[in-house]
Design a protein around this motif. Structure first.
Motif, PDB file in Angstrom:
ATOM      1  N   ILE A 581       9.273  -6.239 -14.553  1.00  0.00           N
ATOM      2  CA  ILE A 581       9.585  -5.540 -15.805  1.00  0.00           C
ATOM      3  C   ILE A 581      10.023  -6.533 -16.881  1.00  0.00           C
ATOM      4  O   ILE A 581       9.806  -6.296 -18.084  1.00  0.00           O
ATOM      5  N   ARG A 582      10.614  -7.669 -16.488  1.00  0.00           N
ATOM      6  CA  ARG A 582      11.033  -8.665 -17.475  1.00  0.00           C
ATOM      7  C   ARG A 582       9.809  -9.221 -18.202  1.00  0.00           C
ATOM      8  O   ARG A 582       9.815  -9.346 -19.427  1.00  0.00           O
ATOM      9  N   ASN A 583       8.757  -9.575 -17.460  1.00  0.00           N
ATOM     10  CA  ASN A 583       7.537 -10.075 -18.089  1.00  0.00           C
ATOM     11  C   ASN A 583       6.938  -9.038 -19.029  1.00  0.00           C
ATOM     12  O   ASN A 583       6.501  -9.365 -20.148  1.00  0.00           O
ATOM     13  N   LEU A 584       6.934  -7.767 -18.567  1.00  0.00           N
ATOM     14  CA  LEU A 584       6.357  -6.696 -19.387  1.00  0.00           C
ATOM     15  C   LEU A 584       7.180  -6.485 -20.659  1.00  0.00           C
ATOM     16  O   LEU A 584       6.622  -6.312 -21.753  1.00  0.00           O
ATOM     17  N   THR A 585       8.502  -6.520 -20.541  1.00  0.00           N
ATOM     18  CA  THR A 585       9.371  -6.307 -21.709  1.00  0.00           C
ATOM     19  C   THR A 585       9.215  -7.442 -22.723  1.00  0.00           C
ATOM     20  O   THR A 585       9.127  -7.199 -23.935  1.00  0.00           O
ATOM     21  N   GLU A 586       9.186  -8.679 -22.245  1.00  0.00           N
ATOM     22  CA  GLU A 586       9.034  -9.795 -23.178  1.00  0.00           C
ATOM     23  C   GLU A 586       7.698  -9.737 -23.900  1.00  0.00           C
ATOM     24  O   GLU A 586       7.611 -10.009 -25.101  1.00  0.00           O
ATOM     25  N   TRP A 587       6.645  -9.397 -23.147  1.00  0.00           N
ATOM     26  CA  TRP A 587       5.327  -9.272 -23.799  1.00  0.00           C
ATOM     27  C   TRP A 587       5.345  -8.170 -24.852  1.00  0.00           C
ATOM     28  O   TRP A 587       4.833  -8.348 -25.970  1.00  0.00           O
ATOM     29  N   ALA A 588       5.935  -6.991 -24.528  1.00  0.00           N
ATOM     30  CA  ALA A 588       5.962  -5.868 -25.462  1.00  0.00           C
ATOM     31  C   ALA A 588       6.753  -6.220 -26.720  1.00  0.00           C
ATOM     32  O   ALA A 588       6.369  -5.846 -27.842  1.00  0.00           O
ATOM     33  N   LEU A 589       7.868  -6.952 -26.562  1.00  0.00           N
ATOM     34  CA  LEU A 589       8.691  -7.309 -27.711  1.00  0.00           C
ATOM     35  C   LEU A 589       7.922  -8.256 -28.647  1.00  0.00           C
ATOM     36  O   LEU A 589       7.920  -8.064 -29.873  1.00  0.00           O
ATOM     37  N   ARG A 590       7.251  -9.243 -28.078  1.00  0.00           N
ATOM     38  CA  ARG A 590       6.480 -10.163 -28.922  1.00  0.00           C
ATOM     39  C   ARG A 590       5.360  -9.427 -29.657  1.00  0.00           C
ATOM     40  O   ARG A 590       5.142  -9.632 -30.851  1.00  0.00           O
ATOM     41  N   ARG A 591       4.625  -8.582 -28.915  1.00  0.00           N
ATOM     42  CA  ARG A 591       3.499  -7.893 -29.527  1.00  0.00           C
ATOM     43  C   ARG A 591       3.975  -6.904 -30.601  1.00  0.00           C
ATOM     44  O   ARG A 591       3.358  -6.780 -31.668  1.00  0.00           O
ATOM     45  N   ASP A 607      10.182   1.040 -39.099  1.00  0.00           N
ATOM     46  CA  ASP A 607      11.026   0.663 -37.971  1.00  0.00           C
ATOM     47  C   ASP A 607      10.172   0.702 -36.698  1.00  0.00           C
ATOM     48  O   ASP A 607       9.394   1.652 -36.506  1.00  0.00           O
ATOM     49  N   VAL A 608      10.333  -0.303 -35.847  1.00  0.00           N
ATOM     50  CA  VAL A 608       9.593  -0.346 -34.576  1.00  0.00           C
ATOM     51  C   VAL A 608      10.610  -0.317 -33.442  1.00  0.00           C
ATOM     52  O   VAL A 608      11.510  -1.163 -33.388  1.00  0.00           O
ATOM     53  N   ALA A 609      10.446   0.672 -32.534  1.00  0.00           N
ATOM     54  CA  ALA A 609      11.344   0.820 -31.388  1.00  0.00           C
ATOM     55  C   ALA A 609      10.645   0.317 -30.130  1.00  0.00           C
ATOM     56  O   ALA A 609       9.485   0.641 -29.890  1.00  0.00           O
ATOM     57  N   VAL A 610      11.359  -0.476 -29.339  1.00  0.00           N
ATOM     58  CA  VAL A 610      10.846  -1.023 -28.078  1.00  0.00           C
ATOM     59  C   VAL A 610      11.786  -0.585 -26.964  1.00  0.00           C
ATOM     60  O   VAL A 610      13.018  -0.710 -27.091  1.00  0.00           O
TER      61      VAL A 610
END
Length: 775
Positions: A581-591, A607-610
């Motif tokens: 989930i850490r890899n997925l979260t970091e990717w989602a935040l960058r994108r 506003d963008v919510a992650v």
């Protein structure tokens, strides 16, 4: 194979050493005798050389006296002066026979020979030699034969010529010289002209002739000295080269005396044969004796080797110690070691097959029992996993020792109820065993009967009774799966029984799924993040007062190359469980930050919510990463979290949320109303938004209770200074009611479904007209 035996190697070693010693002795004897023989031969050669010098001097004097006697005779002088050749020849022949020379002649002053035929050049050489010396004497070649020539001048009173006597140095002359020696040596005169090499004995082989020539040259060059050793093909020889005076000074002459060493060693050959025979006999005797001795010495070693092999095969091994020496002590040590190893193996085997804490058999023992039943027909053998409910609480209450004693007591009780079941401890709070029954129903009946007996109160050390509650999972043995896998399935069945709150449960394969496929799916997730297989879709959030879209929520979507579009409900929980989930979260935040820049560039600053997982909030270094990425945002950035994410690790999570809030990142509390909502944590979270879960929102127009809950939640959030976003808005009536209740934002299919970035841009271009119709 023969030389692999220690006794053979020792015998060969001893015999070899003895043979080498005898060979050394033989060589020393041979060298000593050879050197003695050589010294004797050198002595004889030296003596013979001295005799030759004396004989040569006597002969020279005798020839000179004969020549002088004839040259002083008046009649002979008159004959020479008048040229009376007949008288000259008669006188010379008469004296030649009396003196015993081979050749006699007169050389007149003009160089003409009288009484002998010779080549003009030889006559000229002799005339020059006679003229150059008062008493000429030496070796000269006449008619290709070496001669010892001595001459005397004929004076009357002037020089009329020379009278010369010569002795041919041929084989007969050498034999006379050889007879003067005490040893049977060989003598020869060799001569070398300026234009020719040394003339040696033609009977010698060609290579020996060359060796003799080199030897004579070296001897003459070094002067007269001790004889040197000369190696010839017919055997080692001792040779002596004595230089002879040359009459004409043009050539060189030498006397070569040589004696074959084989002749000197011939008397010792019987001695050598006797020594060789004795040596061979000694080697054979020593070899045989060494073999017998080595076998006696190595027999204990052989016994030790065989015992070690038995010990290696796991057999009992003892060696009989018959002596008190080193080998005997070694045998005693081996026996003690074998006994220690046997005892240690018993202890290791017991430890390998039993649980150290309780003394019960372990998983490996159970696997062997199950393997032993694998030949039974399918559906008759079942593996059971018996678990103690709330074992952690029990261990916390009574301690580790008593908790282990409780497990041991249950195991012993189970072994008494089912002696052949193979009871074993397969986990901290789990006992495994087998049930043989005619079908699953019979297996369940047997399991329930055992549970009834096993759940009787346990009497511990102090006599106090402890109540235990047990759960049981069953899995049918399949020979194709194997014992270990069946035990794992029984453990899974136990977990399914606990989850379903059932006392006895069979393994449910459909509910368990495919772990291998799930693991493969997580590997594919990492590749999808690297190759672009993962996408972000955005669901709009509409401001109910301004009637326009003011924000979006970023939602991960995975388009799998084989399985197609995968639901986040499938891969997100799995990623949380596996740590991806850490890899997925970091990717989602960058994108999301990159797409926010694209939206702002198109004229839509939203506003963008992650979504941030609770497991990610439990990693302290994630805050550093998130703050560094948030610094690149082109608008408001919101992190959506759940209450459970804070409850799992409150101190760390709240500290991280405080850092986010201090950096200007909005905090949205997601899924409010599901599970256990804690107002204490709600008060401590520095949030800006509260999202009401769709499970409550979707019934707001039909259920007065749901409407009351939504209205109360909106009032509570506003009183805490939080804005409210309602999820799952799908009807116009719901949209209108929420607006009337004072809800701040709406999110749902009525407003817009999650969509990729390019569709979101198209949607934002036509939102105003569509939204005003809900006013």
């Amino acid at each position: 194979m023969l030389f692999q035996r220690l006794s053979t190697r020792l015998a060969v070693l001893y015999a070899g050493l003895f043979g080498a010693g005898l060979l050394l002795v033989f060589l020393c004897v041979f060298v000593a005798i050879s050197q003695a023989a050589q010294r004797q031969v050198r002595t004889e050669l030296t003596a013979t050389g001295s005799v030759f010098d004396h004989v040569w001097a006597l002969r020279t004097e005798r020839l000179r006296e004969g020549a002088q006697l004839l040259s002083r005779d008046f009649g002979f002088q008159q004959a020479v002066a008048t040229g009376d050749e007949t008288t000259i020849v008669s006188a010379m022949d008469n004296l030649r026979r009396r003196v015993g020379v081979d050749r006699a002649f007169v050389l007149d002053e003009a160089g003409r020979p009288i009484g002998a035929k010779m080549a003009p050049q030889d006559a000229q050489r002799l005339q020059a030699a006679f003229s150059a010396s008062e008493q000429p004497s030496g070796v000269v070649m006449l008619d290709d034969q070496p001669y010892h020539v001595t001459s005397a001048p004929i004076l009357s009173p002037d020089l009329l010529g020379w009278v010369a006597f010569g002795v041919r140095l041929d084989a007969e002359e050498m034999r006379e010289l050889e007879q003067l020696s005490a040893i049977p040596l060989e003598a020869a005169v060799v001569h070398r002209e300026p234009t020719h090499g040394w003339e040696t004995d033609a009977s010698l082989p060609r290579q020996d002739q060359a060796a003799v020539r080199r030897f004579i040259t070296a001897s003459l060059t070094g002067g007269r000295g001790s004889p040197e050793t000369l190696d010839l093909s017919d055997g080692r020889s001792i040779a002596l080269a004595k230089p002879l005076p040359s009459l004409d000074g043009r050539g060189q002459a030498a006397l070569l005396l040589r004696y074959p060493l084989d002749r000197a060693l011939a008397p010792f050959r019987p001695l050598f044969a006797v020594v060789a025979a004795l040596s061979l006999t000694g080697v054979l005797v020593v070899g045989f004796g060494s073999l017998l001795l080595a076998r006696g010495v190595t027999r204990p070693v052989t016994d030790l080797d065989e015992a070690a092999r038995r010990l290696q095969r796991g057999e009992d091994a003892q060696v009989e110690a018959t002596t008190d020496d080193e080998l005997g002590r070694l045998a005693h040590s081996f026996n003690a070691m074998a006994t220690t190893i046997r005892d240690r193996e018993r202890r290791i085997t017991h430890l390998a097959l039993h649980d150290e804490e309780t003394g019960l058999p372990n998983r490996l023992t159970l696997e062997r029992v199950v393997d032993g039943l694998s030949d039974r027909p399918h559906g008759q053998v079942y593996v059971a996993a018996l678990g103690v409910r709330r074992f952690d609480h029990l261990r916390g209450a009574i301690g580790y020792a008593l908790a282990a004693q409780a497990v041991r007591t249950i195991g012993n009780r189970l072994a008494g109820l089912a002696p052949s079941s193979g009871v074993a401890r397969i986990a901290t709070d789990v006992l495994g065993f087998t049930i043989v029954a005619q079908g699953p129903d019979a297996a369940v009946d047997d399991a329930r009967r055992l549970l009834t007996e096993l759940e009787q109160p346990l009497r511990m050390g102090g006599g106090d009774a402890i109540d235990v509650s047990l759960d049981l999972g069953l899995a049918a043995l399949d020979a194709s799966v194997g014992a270990a896998a069946t035990i794992e399935l029984a453990n899974v069945a136990l977990d399914q029984a606990r989850t379903g709150r059932r006392k006895v449960t069979f393994f449910d394969a459909e509910a368990y799924g495919d772990p291998a496929a799930n693991l493969s799916l997580m590997s594919s997730l990492i590749r999808a993040l690297e190759t672009g297989g993962m996408e972000l879709h955005y669901q709009p959030k509409v401001d109910l007062r301004a009637r326009r879209v003011t924000g979006v929520e970023a939602l991960a979507r995975w388009r799998h190359p084989v399985r197609g579009m995968l639901s986040p409900d499938l891969f997100v929980p799995m990623a949380e469980e596996t740590g991806h989930i850490r890899n997925l979260t970091e990717w989602a935040l960058r994108r999301a930050i990159a797409d926010q820049k694209a939206l702002a560039g198109a004229g839509f600053p939203l506003d963008v919510a992650v979504n941030i997982s609770g497991r990610t909030l439990g990693e302290p270094d994630f805050a550093d990463f998130a703050l560094a990425e948030a610094a690149e945002a082109r608008g408001a950035l919101v992190f959506e979290i759940t209450e459970t994410a804070v409850i799992e690790n409150p101190e760390l999570a709240l500290a991280m949320l405080d850092r986010f809030a201090a950096a200007g990142i909005g905090i949205s509390i997601d899924d409010f109303g599901t599970g256990l909502s804690s107002l204490a944590y709600l008060k401590r979270i520095r949030g800006q938004e509260l999202k009401i879960d769709r499970s409550i929102v979707e019934g707001v127009t039909e259920s007065q209770r749901d409407a009351l809950i939504v209205r109360s939640t909106i009032d509570l959030a506003h009183s805490l200074g939080l804005k409210v976003t309602a999820e799952g808005v799908e009807t116009e009536a719901c949209f209108a009611l929420l607006s009337a209740m004072g809800c701040d934002r709406a999110q749902g299919y009525l407003v817009g479904r999650p969509m990729p970035l390019h569709e979101l841009l198209a949607y934002l271009g036509q939102t105003d007209a569509g939204l005003r119709s809900y006013a």
